[in-house]
Design a protein around this motif. Sequence first.
Motif, PDB file in Angstrom:
ATOM      1  N   SER A   1       0.914  -1.193   0.152  1.00  0.00           N
ATOM      2  CA  SER A   1      -0.066  -0.053  -0.200  1.00  0.00           C
ATOM      3  C   SER A   1       0.853   1.099  -0.013  1.00  0.00           C
ATOM      4  O   SER A   1       2.109   1.117   0.278  1.00  0.00           O
ATOM      5  N   THR A   2       0.287   2.432  -0.281  1.00  0.00           N
ATOM      6  CA  THR A   2       1.058   3.681  -0.379  1.00  0.00           C
ATOM      7  C   THR A   2       0.352   4.642   0.694  1.00  0.00           C
ATOM      8  O   THR A   2      -0.824   4.845   0.815  1.00  0.00           O
ATOM      9  N   LEU A   3       1.297   5.255   1.312  1.00  0.00           N
ATOM     10  CA  LEU A   3       0.957   6.396   2.385  1.00  0.00           C
ATOM     11  C   LEU A   3       1.105   7.533   1.521  1.00  0.00           C
ATOM     12  O   LEU A   3       2.421   8.080   1.260  1.00  0.00           O
ATOM     13  N   ILE A   4       0.165   8.373   1.391  1.00  0.00           N
ATOM     14  CA  ILE A   4       0.242   9.666   0.731  1.00  0.00           C
ATOM     15  C   ILE A   4       0.114  10.808   1.821  1.00  0.00           C
ATOM     16  O   ILE A   4      -0.849  10.854   2.614  1.00  0.00           O
ATOM     17  N   ILE A   5       1.043  11.505   1.981  1.00  0.00           N
ATOM     18  CA  ILE A   5       1.166  12.927   3.026  1.00  0.00           C
ATOM     19  C   ILE A   5       0.888  14.030   2.097  1.00  0.00           C
ATOM     20  O   ILE A   5       1.493  14.594   1.086  1.00  0.00           O
ATOM     21  N   ASN A   6       0.003  14.896   2.852  1.00  0.00           N
ATOM     22  CA  ASN A   6      -0.195  16.250   2.303  1.00  0.00           C
ATOM     23  C   ASN A   6       0.270  17.092   3.479  1.00  0.00           C
ATOM     24  O   ASN A   6      -0.029  17.122   4.552  1.00  0.00           O
ATOM     25  N   GLU A   7       1.488  17.857   3.069  1.00  0.00           N
ATOM     26  CA  GLU A   7       2.088  18.687   4.095  1.00  0.00           C
ATOM     27  C   GLU A   7       1.286  19.867   4.065  1.00  0.00           C
ATOM     28  O   GLU A   7       1.253  20.751   3.210  1.00  0.00           O
ATOM     29  N   ILE A   8       1.091  20.406   5.471  1.00  0.00           N
ATOM     30  CA  ILE A   8       0.356  21.712   5.501  1.00  0.00           C
ATOM     31  C   ILE A   8       1.318  22.744   6.170  1.00  0.00           C
ATOM     32  O   ILE A   8       1.949  22.544   7.078  1.00  0.00           O
ATOM     33  N   ASP A   9       1.495  23.867   5.565  1.00  0.00           N
ATOM     34  CA  ASP A   9       2.085  24.782   6.099  1.00  0.00           C
ATOM     35  C   ASP A   9       1.681  25.409   7.322  1.00  0.00           C
ATOM     36  O   ASP A   9       0.577  25.412   8.002  1.00  0.00           O
ATOM     37  N   ALA A  10       2.662  25.879   8.280  1.00  0.00           N
ATOM     38  CA  ALA A  10       2.286  26.558   9.624  1.00  0.00           C
ATOM     39  C   ALA A  10       1.756  28.106   9.230  1.00  0.00           C
ATOM     40  O   ALA A  10       2.467  28.791   8.739  1.00  0.00           O
TER      41      ALA A  10
END
Length: 83
Positions: A30-39
């Motif tokens: 499986s694939t883990l997809i990460i959405n990086e959120i700015d501070a």
Amino acid sequence: MDIGALRQVVPETLVHAWTFVSARSGLAGSTLIINEIDAVVECENGHTRVLRGVPDVTCHRCEAPTRVIAGNEFRVVSIDVKT
């Protein structure tokens, strides 16, 4: 997953670790997809800005104190399972 910039998580390391955690389970491959959120901070006058580099917690427009409005996230957004 949504992961905020203020979390002490290195997204690339988390993705790499996922391959080991899931390897011997039904999630293998499986694939883990990460959405990086700015501070992002906002002052009492409604001015917002993205934090970059060393955090400066005062408003650059009016010098009022700020509060964090984004960047603390660490949440699973969705899980897609295909059988």
